[in-house]
Design an enzyme around this catalytic site. Sequence first.
Site, PDB file in Angstrom:
ATOM      1  N   ASP A 242    -101.620  36.126   5.783  1.00  0.00           N
ATOM      2  CA  ASP A 242    -102.588  35.135   6.273  1.00  0.00           C
ATOM      3  C   ASP A 242    -103.540  34.874   5.120  1.00  0.00           C
ATOM      4  O   ASP A 242    -104.295  35.777   4.717  1.00  0.00           O
ATOM      5  CB  ASP A 242    -103.339  35.698   7.495  1.00  0.00           C
ATOM      6  CG  ASP A 242    -104.344  34.696   8.069  1.00  0.00           C
ATOM      7  OD1 ASP A 242    -104.684  33.704   7.386  1.00  0.00           O
ATOM      8  OD2 ASP A 242    -104.798  34.937   9.206  1.00  0.00           O
TER       9      ASP A 242
ATOM     10  N   LYS B  94    -105.581  16.416  12.812  1.00  0.00           N
ATOM     11  CA  LYS B  94    -104.978  15.113  13.099  1.00  0.00           C
ATOM     12  C   LYS B  94    -106.068  14.035  13.011  1.00  0.00           C
ATOM     13  O   LYS B  94    -107.255  14.311  13.257  1.00  0.00           O
ATOM     14  CB  LYS B  94    -104.370  15.101  14.505  1.00  0.00           C
ATOM     15  CG  LYS B  94    -103.287  16.151  14.711  1.00  0.00           C
ATOM     16  CD  LYS B  94    -102.007  15.801  13.966  1.00  0.00           C
ATOM     17  CE  LYS B  94    -100.947  16.865  14.166  1.00  0.00           C
ATOM     18  NZ  LYS B  94    -100.083  17.065  13.001  1.00  0.00           N
TER      19      LYS B  94
ATOM     20  N   GLN C 116    -114.558  20.385  10.906  1.00  0.00           N
ATOM     21  CA  GLN C 116    -113.279  20.107  10.236  1.00  0.00           C
ATOM     22  C   GLN C 116    -113.380  20.447   8.743  1.00  0.00           C
ATOM     23  O   GLN C 116    -112.458  21.012   8.154  1.00  0.00           O
ATOM     24  CB  GLN C 116    -112.900  18.632  10.395  1.00  0.00           C
ATOM     25  CG  GLN C 116    -112.608  18.233  11.830  1.00  0.00           C
ATOM     26  CD  GLN C 116    -111.825  16.925  11.927  1.00  0.00           C
ATOM     27  OE1 GLN C 116    -111.230  16.465  10.962  1.00  0.00           O
ATOM     28  NE2 GLN C 116    -111.811  16.337  13.107  1.00  0.00           N
TER      29      GLN C 116
ATOM     30  N   SER D 245    -101.710  17.394  -2.869  1.00  0.00           N
ATOM     31  CA  SER D 245    -101.282  16.160  -2.199  1.00  0.00           C
ATOM     32  C   SER D 245    -101.746  14.963  -3.010  1.00  0.00           C
ATOM     33  O   SER D 245    -102.764  15.027  -3.704  1.00  0.00           O
ATOM     34  CB  SER D 245    -101.907  16.097  -0.799  1.00  0.00           C
ATOM     35  OG  SER D 245    -101.697  14.821  -0.244  1.00  0.00           O
TER      36      SER D 245
ATOM     37  N   TYR E 160    -109.705  16.936   4.351  1.00  0.00           N
ATOM     38  CA  TYR E 160    -108.405  17.313   3.780  1.00  0.00           C
ATOM     39  C   TYR E 160    -108.341  16.854   2.313  1.00  0.00           C
ATOM     40  O   TYR E 160    -107.928  17.612   1.428  1.00  0.00           O
ATOM     41  CB  TYR E 160    -107.282  16.668   4.599  1.00  0.00           C
ATOM     42  CG  TYR E 160    -105.891  16.971   4.108  1.00  0.00           C
ATOM     43  CD1 TYR E 160    -105.287  18.199   4.365  1.00  0.00           C
ATOM     44  CD2 TYR E 160    -105.165  16.024   3.377  1.00  0.00           C
ATOM     45  CE1 TYR E 160    -103.997  18.476   3.918  1.00  0.00           C
ATOM     46  CE2 TYR E 160    -103.883  16.291   2.924  1.00  0.00           C
ATOM     47  CZ  TYR E 160    -103.297  17.511   3.204  1.00  0.00           C
ATOM     48  OH  TYR E 160    -102.023  17.786   2.749  1.00  0.00           O
TER      49      TYR E 160
ATOM     50  N   VAL F  10    -110.789  16.270   0.194  1.00  0.00           N
ATOM     51  CA  VAL F  10    -111.655  17.075  -0.681  1.00  0.00           C
ATOM     52  C   VAL F  10    -111.038  18.458  -0.903  1.00  0.00           C
ATOM     53  O   VAL F  10    -111.051  18.990  -2.020  1.00  0.00           O
ATOM     54  CB  VAL F  10    -113.083  17.181  -0.090  1.00  0.00           C
ATOM     55  CG1 VAL F  10    -113.923  18.188  -0.875  1.00  0.00           C
ATOM     56  CG2 VAL F  10    -113.764  15.813  -0.098  1.00  0.00           C
TER      57      VAL F  10
END
Length: 276
Positions: free
Chosen positions: A62, A95, A105, A139, A193, A195
Amino acid sequence: MSNVPVAVVTGSNKGIGLAIVRALCKQFPGDVYLTSRDPGRGQAAVAQLQQEGLRPLFHQLDIDDLQSIRALRDFLKEKYGGLNVLVNNAGIAFKVHDTTPFAVQAEVTLKTNFFGTRNVCIELLPLMKPYGRVVNVSSMVSSSALGGCSQELQQKFRSDTITEEELVQLMTKFVEDTKKSVHEKEGWPNTAYGVSKIGVTVLSRIQARLLNEERKGDHILLNACCPGWVRTDMAGPKATKSPDEGAETPVYLALLPSSADAPHGQFVSNKTVRPW
Ligand code: NAP
């Protein structure tokens, strides 16, 4: 102690990570560890690959849990005396329509994608053997999010001299700014996400620089990459690539031949170095 080469893929009980393990089982000449934070999900994934005639090994990991990371570190040290391939694939994304407050978040996303990945690197990079390969799955969203940053932030994130401490301070500041609802005023884009993946790409550039400075003779190559838009639980069924196709660039970077001295410290997608 075993002399067999060893590869570890984080977050590999499903999605792109599982596909990376599948490809490494076929192509990497050594032991391949499928890791999962949940042993049940991990063992089920191992069983799935065994049904395909492959022989992955399993270890719990983890990346949010320092004890778990250190247990893997100690295991690798004792059993293999180090590590040959590390793929930092584990990641999360809320999402688009999730109603969780943005500040939450931001904290949760940064915790895993940036701070968790960094903690794995802190513990496992010192174990990398000569000619080792490290792949940090980032990404393309990191590039678009960079474009959405203020000029001042862009300059910092593109700097060739930014330190890991400065990057950690900036990532921490983003989370704090979201809590005060001042992140946009402070020059941040409106994507936690994005950042977090800026953090992964910039961290990779810093780590590669440190390897050049501290372990030049060891020929270790470390890169960030984008797997593409991949049909997984994260990206959904409309994405263009299958998980096996998404694994291609990370696996290419994980298996760069010992004669290669590049790419290193780059952001790579579709096996091609992209400008940062
Ligand atoms: P996924 O199907 O949601 O799989 C994510 C994996 O990460 C799962 O195995 C998950 O485990 C694991 N994970 C999450 N938090 C973890 C933690 N704290 N410790 C260990 N493992 C953890 O997503 P994916 O699409 O395969 O994504 C893999 C990587 O590619 C991510 O870094 C993602 O950001 C990146 N990426 C994906 C796309 C895309 O289009 N899919 C595009 C660009 C980049 P659980 O099953 O326990 O949740």
